[in-house]
Design an enzyme around this catalytic site. Structure first.
Site, PDB file in Angstrom:
ATOM      1  N   GLU A 124      -5.065  -2.884  13.465  1.00 26.19           N
ATOM      2  CA  GLU A 124      -5.706  -1.253  13.697  1.00 26.19           C
ATOM      3  C   GLU A 124      -6.801  -1.360  14.142  1.00 26.19           C
ATOM      4  O   GLU A 124      -8.030  -2.134  13.985  1.00 26.19           O
ATOM      5  CB  GLU A 124      -5.642  -2.408  11.633  1.00 26.19           C
ATOM      6  CG  GLU A 124      -4.160  -2.422  10.816  1.00 26.19           C
ATOM      7  CD  GLU A 124      -4.984  -3.069   9.487  1.00 26.19           C
ATOM      8  OE1 GLU A 124      -6.277  -3.013   9.072  1.00 26.19           O
ATOM      9  OE2 GLU A 124      -3.930  -4.072   8.777  1.00 26.19           O
ATOM     10  N   GLU A 149      -5.043 -10.104   8.364  1.00 21.27           N
ATOM     11  CA  GLU A 149      -5.811 -10.419   7.951  1.00 21.27           C
ATOM     12  C   GLU A 149      -6.434 -11.425   6.965  1.00 21.27           C
ATOM     13  O   GLU A 149      -7.041 -11.726   5.913  1.00 21.27           O
ATOM     14  CB  GLU A 149      -7.191  -8.781   7.656  1.00 21.27           C
ATOM     15  CG  GLU A 149      -6.991  -7.999   8.654  1.00 21.27           C
ATOM     16  CD  GLU A 149      -7.266  -6.455   7.596  1.00 21.27           C
ATOM     17  OE1 GLU A 149      -8.185  -6.223   8.592  1.00 21.27           O
ATOM     18  OE2 GLU A 149      -7.395  -6.374   6.694  1.00 21.27           O
ATOM     19  N   TRP A 205      -6.270  -0.666  -1.933  1.00 26.32           N
ATOM     20  CA  TRP A 205      -6.644  -2.141  -2.464  1.00 26.32           C
ATOM     21  C   TRP A 205      -7.342  -1.887  -3.793  1.00 26.32           C
ATOM     22  O   TRP A 205      -7.423  -0.779  -4.447  1.00 26.32           O
ATOM     23  CB  TRP A 205      -7.354  -2.804  -1.229  1.00 26.32           C
ATOM     24  CG  TRP A 205      -6.615  -2.646  -0.387  1.00 26.32           C
ATOM     25  CD1 TRP A 205      -6.520  -2.990   1.039  1.00 26.32           C
ATOM     26  CD2 TRP A 205      -4.808  -3.836  -0.133  1.00 26.32           C
ATOM     27  NE1 TRP A 205      -5.117  -3.255   1.633  1.00 26.32           N
ATOM     28  CE2 TRP A 205      -4.148  -3.931   0.966  1.00 26.32           C
ATOM     29  CE3 TRP A 205      -4.232  -4.099  -1.468  1.00 26.32           C
ATOM     30  CZ2 TRP A 205      -3.257  -3.989   1.449  1.00 26.32           C
ATOM     31  CZ3 TRP A 205      -2.702  -4.484  -1.354  1.00 26.32           C
ATOM     32  CH2 TRP A 205      -1.941  -4.568   0.266  1.00 26.32           C
ATOM     33  N   GLN A 255       0.944  -1.206   0.073  1.00 30.20           N
ATOM     34  CA  GLN A 255       0.048   0.129   0.206  1.00 30.20           C
ATOM     35  C   GLN A 255       0.348   1.428  -0.262  1.00 30.20           C
ATOM     36  O   GLN A 255       0.384   2.055   0.166  1.00 30.20           O
ATOM     37  CB  GLN A 255      -1.099   0.136   1.475  1.00 30.20           C
ATOM     38  CG  GLN A 255      -2.146  -1.256   0.646  1.00 30.20           C
ATOM     39  CD  GLN A 255      -2.635  -1.356   2.408  1.00 30.20           C
ATOM     40  OE1 GLN A 255      -2.734  -1.235   3.568  1.00 30.20           O
ATOM     41  NE2 GLN A 255      -4.454  -0.435   2.008  1.00 30.20           N
TER      42      GLN A 255
END
Length: 470
Positions: free
Chosen positions: A355, A164, A410, A17
């Site tokens: 997060e 995740e 994303w 990212q």
């Protein structure tokens, strides 16, 4: 009241990212996200992560910003194909050297590196061999883990295995909205799921066996959570049940990841629901998956609001006027209170919020500042919920805000801005937002500046419960 004296205040980001420079720069090979970024319509605005925030070249500037806002810890991830272009075998020294320099820079600025081994940038070379569907995939990940641990564990003490799994398997292999963009039958989804769990377990074994310093190890999962509409015992029980029951064949059921990793077994209701499509468990698999972990990692942005029906079953219902983020996610400040309390009660491990944050529609104002007051309000409310859980006896180790920088979100491309620092994607100029300065004050006071936990206020009034819900 402040948090515990050794509380960890951090922020997080992911390699794909923010780093950019994925197209052969210094030997970096492609990941499945590079592949999907080339697919027409997969990422909004035809955006890619090929350049992202150019953190690969600007990491010194970024670490200096982290230091300026008193960050104590930074959760970074390693780009697997940058280090091992084929996924296994030969190591790309230039790629590994980048993380070597980044860790050194963080330590020089007094910031502790918390390393995530996998945050979705799966090597294309291994995807061509079947990716997570290949039963050798957990061994590939263990080999890669050893390369990273051998190089960095003389300075890195804190590790996350997978980020995740519900997203990179559920969204990547079941619904197809994330890389690698597959829409597989449930049986194959669970095969990939199980192999990823094995990869987690084997990575923990590698870290324990080869770390040069005492290591703390966990993961950063995400899953469906719920908060009760009221504090009544019935609503609390309903919210807890909704959090841990396997209610559908999606991968966001909390116990579908947490029970294997912490208890060494898949939950019975999940096995019954999936039936013949459940993972095939070979002898020794669950012993490999269930490795001793030092904490429960918990990525959370929102929770479902749940109340008990007349027969005591969970029912999801939001008032029509419930506030939402720019990403259209409901804002549920109680998520950190109830989520951590439920997890601590079930798994008996310290909690790290790995997060938490929100996307807002930020821009640089005429005065040169970014006035993201809604982010400040959001973080304040959520942290008060975390503070309340701590006051109630939950062992909270730390909190990582998502994210330090605006970045490639994303499949959303660059539409969503989660950062404490604004990034101009044309010039790459960094501008710390007002929220970054606010977060600095929170860190420096160890949370005392937040006020009392009892100040937390949700968005609902009792009268809301009788309105139409959606």
């Amino acid at each position: 009241m402040a948090f515990r004296d050794d509380f960890i205040w951090g922020a997080a980001a992911a390699s794909y990212q923010i780093e950019g420079n994925t197209q052969g720069v210094d030997g970096c090979a492609e990941s499945v996200w590079d592949m999907c970024s080339r697919r027409n319509g997969f990422v909004k605005g035809t955006n890619t992560g090929f350049m992202a925030c150019d953190h690969y070249h600007r990491y010194e500037e970024d670490v200096k910003i982290m230091q300026s806002i008193a960050l104590q810890a930074y959760r970074l991830s390693i780009m697997w194909p940058r280090v091992m272009p084929e996924g296994t075998g030969k190591v790309n020294t230039q790629g590994l050297d980048f993380y070597d320099r980044l860790v050194d820079e963080l330590l020089a600025k007094g910031i502790s590196p918390w390393v995530t081994l996998f945050h979705w940038d799966y090597p294309m070379a291994l995807f061509h061999k079947g990716g997570w569907l290949n039963d050798d995939s957990s061994d590939w990940f263990a080999e890669y883990t050893k390369v990273i641990v051998d190089r960095l564990s003389d300075r890195v003490e804190n590790w996350f295995t997978l980020n995740e799994q519900a997203c990179f398997i559920g969204l990547g292999h079941q619904t197809g909205v994330h890389a690698p963009g597959l829409e597989l039958p449930v049986k194959e989804v669970n095969r990939a799921w199980h192999n990823a769990l094995l990869a987690h377990g084997k990575a923990v074994q590698v870290i324990r066996s080869h770390s040069k310093r005492p290591a703390k190890v966990g993961a950063a999962p995400c899953f469906r959570t719920a908060v009760p509409m009221t504090n009544s015992p019935e609503d609390v029980a309903a919210a807890k049940a909704h959090t841990f029951n396997v209610i559908n064949k999606e991968m966001f059921n909390a116990s579908w990841w947490m029970d294997p990793a912490f208890n060494g077994e898949y939950p019975e209701d999940g096995l019954a629901l999936f039936g013949a499509d459940a993972p095939v468990v070979k002898p020794g698999d669950m012993e490999t998956i269930c490795q001793p972990l030092d904490f429960v990692g918990f990525n959370v942005y929102q929770s479902e609001m749940v109340r008990a029906t007349a027969d005591g079953k969970p029912e999801v219902a939001y008032p029509n006027n419930y506030p939402k983020t720019h990403f259209d996610w409901p804002i549920t400040p109680e998520a950190l209170k109830w989520g951590t309390e439920f997890l601590y009660e079930r798994y008996h491990k310290p909690i790290i919020v790995t997060e938490n944050g929100l996307s807002t529609n930020d821009w640089v104002s005429l005065d040169g500042k970014v006035h993201d007051t809604t982010r400040i309000d959001f973080l304040h409310r959520y942290l008060l919920g975390l503070k309340e859980a701590s006051a109630n006896g939950v062992d909270i180790m730390g909190y990582f805000q998502w994210s330090i920088l605006d970045n490639f979100e994303w499949a959303e491309g660059y539409k969503q801005r989660f950062g404490l620092v604004h990034v101009d994607y044309e010039t790459m100029k960094r501008t710390p937002k007002e929220s970054a300065l606010w977060y600095k004050s929170v860190i420096e006071s160890n949370g005392a500046s937040l006020g009392e936990a009892s100040a937390l206020q949700g968005w609902m009034k009792p009268s809301d419960f009788n309105r139409n819900t959606c």
